[in-house]
Motif scaffolding. Structure first.
Motif, PDB file in Angstrom:
ATOM      1  N   VAL A   1       0.850  -1.204   0.000  1.00 16.49           N
ATOM      2  CA  VAL A   1       0.000   0.000   0.000  1.00 16.49           C
ATOM      3  C   VAL A   1       0.877   1.242   0.000  1.00 16.49           C
ATOM      4  CG1 VAL A   1      -1.692   1.342   1.322  1.00 16.49           C
ATOM      5  CG2 VAL A   1      -1.969  -1.120   1.079  1.00 16.49           C
ATOM      6  N   ARG A   2       1.921   1.232   0.835  1.00 12.05           N
ATOM      7  CA  ARG A   2       2.819   2.401   0.869  1.00 12.05           C
ATOM      8  C   ARG A   2       3.437   2.651  -0.510  1.00 12.05           C
ATOM      9  NH1 ARG A   2       6.039   6.061   3.322  1.00 12.05           N
ATOM     10  NH2 ARG A   2       8.225   6.099   2.713  1.00 12.05           N
ATOM     11  N   GLU A   3       3.939   1.577  -1.130  1.00 10.72           N
ATOM     12  CA  GLU A   3       4.586   1.752  -2.439  1.00 10.72           C
ATOM     13  C   GLU A   3       3.593   2.270  -3.474  1.00 10.72           C
ATOM     14  OE1 GLU A   3       6.368  -2.053  -3.039  1.00 10.72           O
ATOM     15  OE2 GLU A   3       8.050  -1.563  -1.703  1.00 10.72           O
ATOM     16  N   THR A   4       2.366   1.767  -3.403  1.00  9.91           N
ATOM     17  CA  THR A   4       1.357   2.201  -4.384  1.00  9.91           C
ATOM     18  C   THR A   4       0.962   3.658  -4.142  1.00  9.91           C
ATOM     19  OG1 THR A   4       0.580  -0.058  -4.487  1.00  9.91           O
ATOM     20  CG2 THR A   4      -0.898   1.610  -5.372  1.00  9.91           C
ATOM     21  N   VAL A   5       0.779   4.019  -2.877  1.00  8.80           N
ATOM     22  CA  VAL A   5       0.437   5.421  -2.565  1.00  8.80           C
ATOM     23  C   VAL A   5       1.547   6.335  -3.090  1.00  8.80           C
ATOM     24  CG1 VAL A   5       0.201   7.092  -0.675  1.00  8.80           C
ATOM     25  CG2 VAL A   5      -1.057   4.945  -0.592  1.00  8.80           C
ATOM     26  N   LEU A   6       2.800   5.948  -2.843  1.00  6.07           N
ATOM     27  CA  LEU A   6       3.916   6.798  -3.304  1.00  6.07           C
ATOM     28  C   LEU A   6       3.935   6.884  -4.825  1.00  6.07           C
ATOM     29  CD1 LEU A   6       6.776   5.744  -0.832  1.00  6.07           C
ATOM     30  CD2 LEU A   6       5.556   7.919  -0.902  1.00  6.07           C
ATOM     31  N   ALA A   7       3.637   5.755  -5.494  1.00  4.37           N
ATOM     32  CA  ALA A   7       3.639   5.763  -6.973  1.00  4.37           C
ATOM     33  C   ALA A   7       2.531   6.680  -7.492  1.00  4.37           C
ATOM     34  CB  ALA A   7       3.459   4.338  -7.489  1.00  4.37           C
ATOM     35  N   VAL A   8       1.334   6.566  -6.893  1.00  5.08           N
ATOM     36  CA  VAL A   8       0.212   7.416  -7.339  1.00  5.08           C
ATOM     37  C   VAL A   8       0.547   8.883  -7.089  1.00  5.08           C
ATOM     38  CG1 VAL A   8      -2.227   7.987  -6.924  1.00  5.08           C
ATOM     39  CG2 VAL A   8      -1.502   5.605  -6.919  1.00  5.08           C
ATOM     40  N   ARG A   9       1.128   9.162  -5.931  1.00  6.95           N
ATOM     41  CA  ARG A   9       1.468  10.555  -5.600  1.00  6.95           C
ATOM     42  C   ARG A   9       2.523  11.092  -6.571  1.00  6.95           C
ATOM     43  NH1 ARG A   9      -0.505  12.158  -0.338  1.00  6.95           N
ATOM     44  NH2 ARG A   9       0.603  14.074  -0.737  1.00  6.95           N
ATOM     45  N   ARG A  10       3.507  10.255  -6.900  1.00  9.07           N
ATOM     46  CA  ARG A  10       4.545  10.717  -7.847  1.00  9.07           C
ATOM     47  C   ARG A  10       3.932  11.011  -9.206  1.00  9.07           C
ATOM     48  NH1 ARG A  10       7.693   6.298  -6.053  1.00  9.07           N
ATOM     49  NH2 ARG A  10       8.812   6.949  -4.187  1.00  9.07           N
ATOM     50  N   GLU A  11       3.006  10.169  -9.647  1.00  8.74           N
ATOM     51  CA  GLU A  11       2.345  10.413 -10.951  1.00  8.74           C
ATOM     52  C   GLU A  11       1.658  11.774 -10.950  1.00  8.74           C
ATOM     53  OE1 GLU A  11      -0.380   7.167 -11.650  1.00  8.74           O
ATOM     54  OE2 GLU A  11       1.277   5.716 -11.575  1.00  8.74           O
ATOM     55  N   LYS A  12       1.164  12.198  -9.777  1.00 10.47           N
ATOM     56  CA  LYS A  12       0.442  13.482  -9.688  1.00 10.47           C
ATOM     57  C   LYS A  12       1.345  14.615  -9.205  1.00 10.47           C
ATOM     58  CE  LYS A  12      -3.952  11.302  -8.484  1.00 10.47           C
ATOM     59  NZ  LYS A  12      -4.916  11.101  -7.397  1.00 10.47           N
ATOM     60  N   SER A  13       2.654  14.347  -9.098  1.00  4.28           N
ATOM     61  CA  SER A  13       3.608  15.331  -8.564  1.00  4.28           C
ATOM     62  C   SER A  13       3.194  15.806  -7.177  1.00  4.28           C
ATOM     63  CB  SER A  13       3.746  16.536  -9.504  1.00  4.28           C
ATOM     64  OG  SER A  13       4.397  16.164 -10.678  1.00  4.28           O
ATOM     65  N   MET A  14       2.679  14.896  -6.376  1.00 10.65           N
ATOM     66  CA  MET A  14       2.248  15.274  -5.021  1.00 10.65           C
ATOM     67  C   MET A  14       3.205  14.751  -3.946  1.00 10.65           C
ATOM     68  SD  MET A  14      -0.141  17.413  -5.140  1.00 10.65           S
ATOM     69  CE  MET A  14      -1.419  17.547  -3.907  1.00 10.65           C
ATOM     70  N   VAL A  15       4.469  14.549  -4.329  1.00  8.90           N
ATOM     71  CA  VAL A  15       5.525  14.334  -3.323  1.00  8.90           C
ATOM     72  C   VAL A  15       6.508  15.494  -3.467  1.00  8.90           C
ATOM     73  CG1 VAL A  15       5.450  11.815  -3.110  1.00  8.90           C
ATOM     74  CG2 VAL A  15       6.748  12.840  -4.970  1.00  8.90           C
ATOM     75  N   ALA A  16       7.182  15.848  -2.382  1.00  8.60           N
ATOM     76  CA  ALA A  16       8.149  16.939  -2.462  1.00  8.60           C
ATOM     77  C   ALA A  16       9.324  16.472  -3.309  1.00  8.60           C
ATOM     78  CB  ALA A  16       8.609  17.319  -1.059  1.00  8.60           C
ATOM     79  N   ASP A  17       9.558  17.158  -4.416  1.00  3.09           N
ATOM     80  CA  ASP A  17      10.654  16.788  -5.307  1.00  3.09           C
ATOM     81  C   ASP A  17      11.157  18.071  -5.978  1.00  3.09           C
ATOM     82  OD1 ASP A  17      12.362  15.927  -7.259  1.00  3.09           O
ATOM     83  OD2 ASP A  17      10.927  14.609  -8.267  1.00  3.09           O
ATOM     84  N   PRO A  18      12.277  18.624  -5.469  1.00  6.13           N
ATOM     85  CA  PRO A  18      12.763  19.898  -5.999  1.00  6.13           C
ATOM     86  C   PRO A  18      13.061  19.836  -7.496  1.00  6.13           C
ATOM     87  CG  PRO A  18      13.997  19.221  -4.033  1.00  6.13           C
ATOM     88  CD  PRO A  18      13.123  18.070  -4.413  1.00  6.13           C
ATOM     89  N   ALA A  19      13.297  18.616  -8.034  1.00  7.77           N
ATOM     90  CA  ALA A  19      13.625  18.493  -9.456  1.00  7.77           C
ATOM     91  C   ALA A  19      12.370  18.510 -10.334  1.00  7.77           C
ATOM     92  CB  ALA A  19      14.393  17.183  -9.680  1.00  7.77           C
ATOM     93  N   ASP A  20      11.196  18.401  -9.730  1.00 12.57           N
ATOM     94  CA  ASP A  20       9.951  18.348 -10.508  1.00 12.57           C
ATOM     95  C   ASP A  20       9.231  19.689 -10.391  1.00 12.57           C
ATOM     96  OD1 ASP A  20       7.449  17.946 -11.537  1.00 12.57           O
ATOM     97  OD2 ASP A  20       6.939  16.247 -10.243  1.00 12.57           O
ATOM     98  N   PRO A  21       9.165  20.472 -11.493  1.00 11.25           N
ATOM     99  CA  PRO A  21       8.529  21.800 -11.398  1.00 11.25           C
ATOM    100  C   PRO A  21       7.065  21.717 -10.986  1.00 11.25           C
ATOM    101  CG  PRO A  21       9.198  21.297 -13.680  1.00 11.25           C
ATOM    102  CD  PRO A  21       9.697  20.176 -12.827  1.00 11.25           C
ATOM    103  N   ASN A  22       6.388  20.595 -11.322  1.00 17.08           N
ATOM    104  CA  ASN A  22       4.975  20.469 -10.942  1.00 17.08           C
ATOM    105  C   ASN A  22       4.789  20.246  -9.441  1.00 17.08           C
ATOM    106  OD1 ASN A  22       3.477  20.749 -13.434  1.00 17.08           O
ATOM    107  ND2 ASN A  22       4.548  18.890 -14.077  1.00 17.08           N
ATOM    108  N   ALA A  23       5.897  19.918  -8.759  1.00 19.82           N
ATOM    109  CA  ALA A  23       5.811  19.710  -7.306  1.00 19.82           C
ATOM    110  C   ALA A  23       6.256  20.950  -6.543  1.00 19.82           C
ATOM    111  CB  ALA A  23       6.664  18.514  -6.896  1.00 19.82           C
ATOM    112  N   ARG A  24       6.629  22.005  -7.277  1.00 21.02           N
ATOM    113  CA  ARG A  24       7.031  23.251  -6.603  1.00 21.02           C
ATOM    114  C   ARG A  24       5.750  23.981  -6.177  1.00 21.02           C
ATOM    115  NH1 ARG A  24       9.927  26.006 -10.747  1.00 21.02           N
ATOM    116  NH2 ARG A  24      11.376  24.302 -10.987  1.00 21.02           N
ATOM    117  N   SER A  25       5.137  23.460  -5.113  1.00 22.52           N
ATOM    118  CA  SER A  25       3.793  23.913  -4.736  1.00 22.52           C
ATOM    119  C   SER A  25       3.623  23.826  -3.228  1.00 22.52           C
ATOM    120  CB  SER A  25       2.754  23.002  -5.404  1.00 22.52           C
ATOM    121  OG  SER A  25       2.679  21.766  -4.713  1.00 22.52           O
TER     122      SER A  25
END
Ligand SMILES: Cc1cc2nc3c(=O)[nH]c(=O)nc-3n(C[C@H](O)[C@H](O)[C@H](O)COP(=O)(O)OP(=O)(O)OC[C@H]3O[C@@H](n4cnc5c(N)ncnc54)[C@H](O)[C@@H]3O)c2cc1C
Length: 355
Positions: free
Chosen positions: A221-245
């Protein structure tokens, strides 16, 4: 002791840039800045600010706020209290107490590794443990209110430690006593959760149910939640402009049954709506924004909307707080003119002029 000497002793620096300490990477400098690494240090910093008549502000991971372009005219206290302890309760639960400066996702990962159920769907939410109760963080069918045992605070009125149990926190959707009666009157120093050893994961969210079988493990479940969040740029990732939010910029509006009836006359087409109780209905802010004409990837100068998620206002390129606020106001106006619904911002907007 001279003030300069006192500042040195307390490790207070001056003119520290705040933008790099936020996920949206916006904000001018803090006039004074210090990391609180112990409770006595935290108390001494607050005491210093009060004696010198400075405002002070508690900063966690900077993922749910928008600092002003002029920065903060006072002392920003970066919450760095650390430590996690564990004990078994007489009800067969495992109680984990985490200090406020612990990274939220690392804490969730620790729980999953120990096969403790109760927080898994909250994987990948940026920020610190101390901020989790402030807006009762939630995602994918889970929220902290469901397993939170107690919140330890520094009561700023009485200058002493106080413990609030779950009920006293007055949790609701993205809301708690810390955003209301205790706003600016409490610093969260630790939070404890009662988790279920070898428990089943919560699978309440259709997207998760679709991807996982009914007998998925906590790790899956954790891995899937993280995968879904990454697809939506909803994890903190300074390299992803869509996550600069700041994550979702607006909460889902909860309106009265009467307001909902009026909404349906303006919006006869099928729309997402979740009854809360007999008198209230929750609408989808993302749906309203998109149908009001603000699509994913919307460009508003240096600011814009994420290409993956129209609820996330992003810093496209060197945006200022004023750019984000101008877009926020356009969206609120557009949604109100189209549907008669007022959208409320979720992050804290730190300036008189921002609201
Ligand atoms: C990409 C992204 C995805 C996100 N997804 C979600 C999501 O799925 N669900 C969700 O609920 N939220 C989500 N958020 C919002 C945010 O991550 C959470 O609200 C988080 O709990 C904020 O933690 P923080 O430490 O960054 O708080 P900060 O942004 O540093 O602070 C937020 C507020 O809390 C106060 N605060 C912080 N720490 C303390 C403390 N110890 N004591 C008193 N007050 C304190 C601050 O003063 C401020 O008012 C998301 C944000 C981003 C950027």
């Amino acid at each position: 002791m001279s003030n300069v000497h006192e500042q040195e002793t307390l490790h207070i620096r001056e003119q520290v840039e705040l933008a790099p300490l936020t996920t949206i990477q916006i904000g001018g400098p803090a006039r004074f800045f210090a990391a609180a690494r112990s409770r006595p240090h935290l108390v001494a910093l607050i005491d210093w600010a009060r004696r010198h008549d400075h405002n002070f502000f508690i900063l966690g991971g900077g993922s749910n706020l928008l600092f002003d372009d002029n920065g903060y005219d006072g002392l920003v206290i970066h919450m760095q209290l650390k430590g996690v302890t564990q004990q078994t309760t007489d009800r067969g639960k495992v109680r984990l107490r985490a200090a406020a400066g612990e990274n939220w996702d690392a804490f969730v990962a620790h729980c999953v590794t120990q096969n403790l159920a109760g927080l898994t769907c909250l994987s990948g939410i940026p920020g610190c443990v101390g901020a989790a109760p402030i807006q009762n963080i939630g995602a994918y069918g889970q929220e902290v209110a469901q397993t939170l045992h107690q919140v330890e605070i520094l009561d700023l009125d009485r200058n002493q430690t106080r413990i609030l149990d779950n009920r006293e926190c007055a949790f609701a959707y993205r809301d708690s006593i810390f955003k209301r009666a205790l706003r600016n009157r409490a610093v969260v120093t630790a939070v404890s959760f009662d988790l279920t050893p070898n428990g089943r994961p919560t699978l309440a969210y259709p997207d998760l149910v679709k991807r996982l079988g009914a007998d998925a493990t906590l790790t899956q479940v954790r891995e899937t939640v993280l995968a879904v969040r990454r697809e939506k740029s909803m994890v903190a990732d300074p390299a992803d402009p869509n996550a600069r939010s700041c994550g979702s910029f607006f909460t889902n509006p909860i309106i009265s049954a009467t307001a909902y009836a009026a909404f349906k006359t303006r919006c006869p087409q099928t729309h997402p709506a979740w009854p809360q109780d007999a008198d209230r209905v929750k609408l989808s802010a993302a749906w309203l924004i998109e149908r009001a004409g603000f699509h994913k990837g919307w460009v508003a100068g240096r600011a814009g909307l994420s290409e993956k998620h129209c609820l996330a206002l992003i810093n496209r390129n060197q945006a200022k707080a004023s750019d984000v606020i101008a877009l926020k106001k356009d969206i609120q106006r557009g949604v109100f003119e189209t549907f008669g619904i007022e959208l409320e911002p979720e992050p804290l907007l730190l300036s008189q002029g921002l609201n």
